[in-house]
Write a protein that holds these residues in place. Sequence first.
Motif, PDB file in Angstrom:
ATOM      1  N   ILE A 119       0.827  -1.203   0.000  1.00  0.00           N
ATOM      2  CA  ILE A 119       0.000   0.000   0.000  1.00  0.00           C
ATOM      3  C   ILE A 119       0.865   1.258   0.000  1.00  0.00           C
ATOM      4  O   ILE A 119       0.386   2.360  -0.318  1.00  0.00           O
ATOM      5  CB  ILE A 119      -0.942  -0.015   1.232  1.00  0.00           C
ATOM      6  N   ILE A 120       2.139   1.110   0.337  1.00  0.00           N
ATOM      7  CA  ILE A 120       3.056   2.253   0.323  1.00  0.00           C
ATOM      8  C   ILE A 120       3.168   2.835  -1.086  1.00  0.00           C
ATOM      9  O   ILE A 120       3.310   4.052  -1.256  1.00  0.00           O
ATOM     10  CB  ILE A 120       4.449   1.833   0.844  1.00  0.00           C
ATOM     11  N   VAL A 121       3.090   1.972  -2.096  1.00  0.00           N
ATOM     12  CA  VAL A 121       3.245   2.434  -3.484  1.00  0.00           C
ATOM     13  C   VAL A 121       2.154   3.437  -3.866  1.00  0.00           C
ATOM     14  O   VAL A 121       2.462   4.569  -4.265  1.00  0.00           O
ATOM     15  CB  VAL A 121       3.274   1.241  -4.465  1.00  0.00           C
ATOM     16  N   PRO A 122       0.855   3.086  -3.754  1.00  0.00           N
ATOM     17  CA  PRO A 122      -0.161   4.097  -4.082  1.00  0.00           C
ATOM     18  C   PRO A 122      -0.164   5.277  -3.119  1.00  0.00           C
ATOM     19  O   PRO A 122      -0.539   6.387  -3.508  1.00  0.00           O
ATOM     20  CB  PRO A 122      -1.480   3.314  -4.013  1.00  0.00           C
ATOM     21  N   ALA A 123       0.256   5.052  -1.873  1.00  0.00           N
ATOM     22  CA  ALA A 123       0.304   6.158  -0.908  1.00  0.00           C
ATOM     23  C   ALA A 123       1.315   7.212  -1.356  1.00  0.00           C
ATOM     24  O   ALA A 123       1.032   8.421  -1.337  1.00  0.00           O
ATOM     25  CB  ALA A 123       0.660   5.633   0.478  1.00  0.00           C
ATOM     26  N   ILE A 124       2.492   6.759  -1.784  1.00  0.00           N
ATOM     27  CA  ILE A 124       3.524   7.689  -2.253  1.00  0.00           C
ATOM     28  C   ILE A 124       3.085   8.372  -3.541  1.00  0.00           C
ATOM     29  O   ILE A 124       3.245   9.593  -3.708  1.00  0.00           O
ATOM     30  CB  ILE A 124       4.859   6.949  -2.462  1.00  0.00           C
ATOM     31  N   MET A 125       2.515   7.591  -4.451  1.00  0.00           N
ATOM     32  CA  MET A 125       2.066   8.165  -5.719  1.00  0.00           C
ATOM     33  C   MET A 125       0.909   9.143  -5.504  1.00  0.00           C
ATOM     34  O   MET A 125       0.813  10.171  -6.173  1.00  0.00           O
ATOM     35  CB  MET A 125       1.625   7.049  -6.673  1.00  0.00           C
ATOM     36  N   GLY A 126       0.030   8.823  -4.555  1.00  0.00           N
ATOM     37  CA  GLY A 126      -1.072   9.726  -4.238  1.00  0.00           C
ATOM     38  C   GLY A 126      -0.575  11.024  -3.629  1.00  0.00           C
ATOM     39  O   GLY A 126      -1.084  12.110  -3.934  1.00  0.00           O
ATOM     40  N   LEU A 127       0.439  10.916  -2.781  1.00  0.00           N
ATOM     41  CA  LEU A 127       1.044  12.109  -2.183  1.00  0.00           C
ATOM     42  C   LEU A 127       1.679  12.977  -3.262  1.00  0.00           C
ATOM     43  O   LEU A 127       1.536  14.209  -3.251  1.00  0.00           O
ATOM     44  CB  LEU A 127       2.093  11.696  -1.149  1.00  0.00           C
ATOM     45  N   ALA A 128       2.355  12.324  -4.198  1.00  0.00           N
ATOM     46  CA  ALA A 128       2.984  13.065  -5.294  1.00  0.00           C
ATOM     47  C   ALA A 128       1.933  13.748  -6.163  1.00  0.00           C
ATOM     48  O   ALA A 128       2.086  14.914  -6.551  1.00  0.00           O
ATOM     49  CB  ALA A 128       3.835  12.119  -6.140  1.00  0.00           C
ATOM     50  N   ALA A 129       0.852  13.026  -6.453  1.00  0.00           N
ATOM     51  CA  ALA A 129      -0.191  13.576  -7.323  1.00  0.00           C
ATOM     52  C   ALA A 129      -0.917  14.750  -6.680  1.00  0.00           C
ATOM     53  O   ALA A 129      -1.353  15.676  -7.370  1.00  0.00           O
ATOM     54  CB  ALA A 129      -1.194  12.479  -7.687  1.00  0.00           C
TER      55      ALA A 129
ATOM     56  N   CYS B   6      -8.761   9.129   0.386  1.00  0.00           N
ATOM     57  CA  CYS B   6      -9.877   8.189   0.575  1.00  0.00           C
ATOM     58  C   CYS B   6      -9.641   6.898  -0.207  1.00  0.00           C
ATOM     59  O   CYS B   6      -9.914   5.797   0.289  1.00  0.00           O
ATOM     60  CB  CYS B   6     -11.189   8.832   0.137  1.00  0.00           C
ATOM     61  N   ILE B   7      -9.131   7.044  -1.426  1.00  0.00           N
ATOM     62  CA  ILE B   7      -8.859   5.860  -2.250  1.00  0.00           C
ATOM     63  C   ILE B   7      -7.780   4.996  -1.608  1.00  0.00           C
ATOM     64  O   ILE B   7      -7.911   3.768  -1.530  1.00  0.00           O
ATOM     65  CB  ILE B   7      -8.440   6.281  -3.674  1.00  0.00           C
ATOM     66  N   VAL B   8      -6.714   5.642  -1.132  1.00  0.00           N
ATOM     67  CA  VAL B   8      -5.644   4.898  -0.460  1.00  0.00           C
ATOM     68  C   VAL B   8      -6.179   4.243   0.812  1.00  0.00           C
ATOM     69  O   VAL B   8      -5.818   3.104   1.144  1.00  0.00           O
ATOM     70  CB  VAL B   8      -4.452   5.824  -0.131  1.00  0.00           C
ATOM     71  N   GLY B   9      -7.059   4.949   1.511  1.00  0.00           N
ATOM     72  CA  GLY B   9      -7.670   4.382   2.711  1.00  0.00           C
ATOM     73  C   GLY B   9      -8.470   3.129   2.401  1.00  0.00           C
ATOM     74  O   GLY B   9      -8.402   2.132   3.135  1.00  0.00           O
ATOM     75  N   LEU B  10      -9.223   3.167   1.308  1.00  0.00           N
ATOM     76  CA  LEU B  10      -9.995   1.989   0.894  1.00  0.00           C
ATOM     77  C   LEU B  10      -9.068   0.836   0.518  1.00  0.00           C
ATOM     78  O   LEU B  10      -9.349  -0.329   0.828  1.00  0.00           O
ATOM     79  CB  LEU B  10     -10.896   2.348  -0.288  1.00  0.00           C
ATOM     80  N   LEU B  11      -7.970   1.164  -0.148  1.00  0.00           N
ATOM     81  CA  LEU B  11      -6.998   0.127  -0.497  1.00  0.00           C
ATOM     82  C   LEU B  11      -6.376  -0.483   0.754  1.00  0.00           C
ATOM     83  O   LEU B  11      -6.119  -1.694   0.807  1.00  0.00           O
ATOM     84  CB  LEU B  11      -5.897   0.709  -1.395  1.00  0.00           C
ATOM     85  N   PHE B  12      -6.140   0.358   1.758  1.00  0.00           N
ATOM     86  CA  PHE B  12      -5.579  -0.145   3.016  1.00  0.00           C
ATOM     87  C   PHE B  12      -6.570  -1.082   3.706  1.00  0.00           C
ATOM     88  O   PHE B  12      -6.184  -2.147   4.214  1.00  0.00           O
ATOM     89  CB  PHE B  12      -5.222   1.018   3.937  1.00  0.00           C
ATOM     90  N   ILE B  13      -7.845  -0.690   3.712  1.00  0.00           N
ATOM     91  CA  ILE B  13      -8.879  -1.556   4.299  1.00  0.00           C
ATOM     92  C   ILE B  13      -8.938  -2.885   3.545  1.00  0.00           C
ATOM     93  O   ILE B  13      -9.060  -3.962   4.147  1.00  0.00           O
ATOM     94  CB  ILE B  13     -10.250  -0.850   4.264  1.00  0.00           C
ATOM     95  N   TYR B  14      -8.847  -2.796   2.225  1.00  0.00           N
ATOM     96  CA  TYR B  14      -8.839  -3.998   1.389  1.00  0.00           C
ATOM     97  C   TYR B  14      -7.648  -4.888   1.739  1.00  0.00           C
ATOM     98  O   TYR B  14      -7.775  -6.114   1.848  1.00  0.00           O
ATOM     99  CB  TYR B  14      -8.797  -3.570  -0.077  1.00  0.00           C
ATOM    100  N   SER B  15      -6.487  -4.268   1.954  1.00  0.00           N
ATOM    101  CA  SER B  15      -5.285  -5.024   2.305  1.00  0.00           C
ATOM    102  C   SER B  15      -5.429  -5.684   3.674  1.00  0.00           C
ATOM    103  O   SER B  15      -5.049  -6.848   3.858  1.00  0.00           O
ATOM    104  CB  SER B  15      -4.059  -4.100   2.297  1.00  0.00           C
TER     105      SER B  15
END
Length: 201
Positions: free
Chosen positions: A22-32, A48-57
Amino acid sequence: MVQNEQQEASESTLRIATLFIIIVPAIMGLAASSAPEFNGLYASILGCIVGLLFIYSVFQVVTKRYNEEAQRFLHLIIVLNVSALFMLLAVWRVYGEVAWLGVVLLVVYLLALLFAIVKREYLYNAMRHPRKYPVGGRIYGAVLLAAAVIGPSSYGFAVAISSQQGSEVALSVIVSMIVPFAYLFVLVSIPAYVKAEKNQN
């Protein structure tokens, strides 16, 4: 005894990988959301999207679905493809959110996604046996080559766009380099699911 220890170690590795990817989308989301300047709306949506991915993980770990190969690959595909979209969003924002560029990046992403789904078995075999599948090997080679040279070779283009849109040249060059990696995420992650499909049959 040794076998049990190896199995526990393997499960522990899978759990860690499932959570930490989940670190990958978190970093990319921060950059975006931060490049070229911080935007609260983007940060909220992507957060919110990263949060949903974290819940999924976490759900994958709690239910131990990471032990199922199909579920493990599906999780990887979703996370990496969301990361790819975040990367392209970062590129679009750095270049001033120009409409035509956003359309081009999205259309190429959708075409890569469609190609990866339709030709997933061919691409999977091409990754494993590039000599037997020269066309597929060339596709991956071209993307990797683009990843290596697109940043330096696009310096003049980055300078021109930056002067028009007000973005920093260095930042423009850096985001130019991540474009092929975004598409590579798509072309590598989806065909990998073929392994799970074959093992299910």
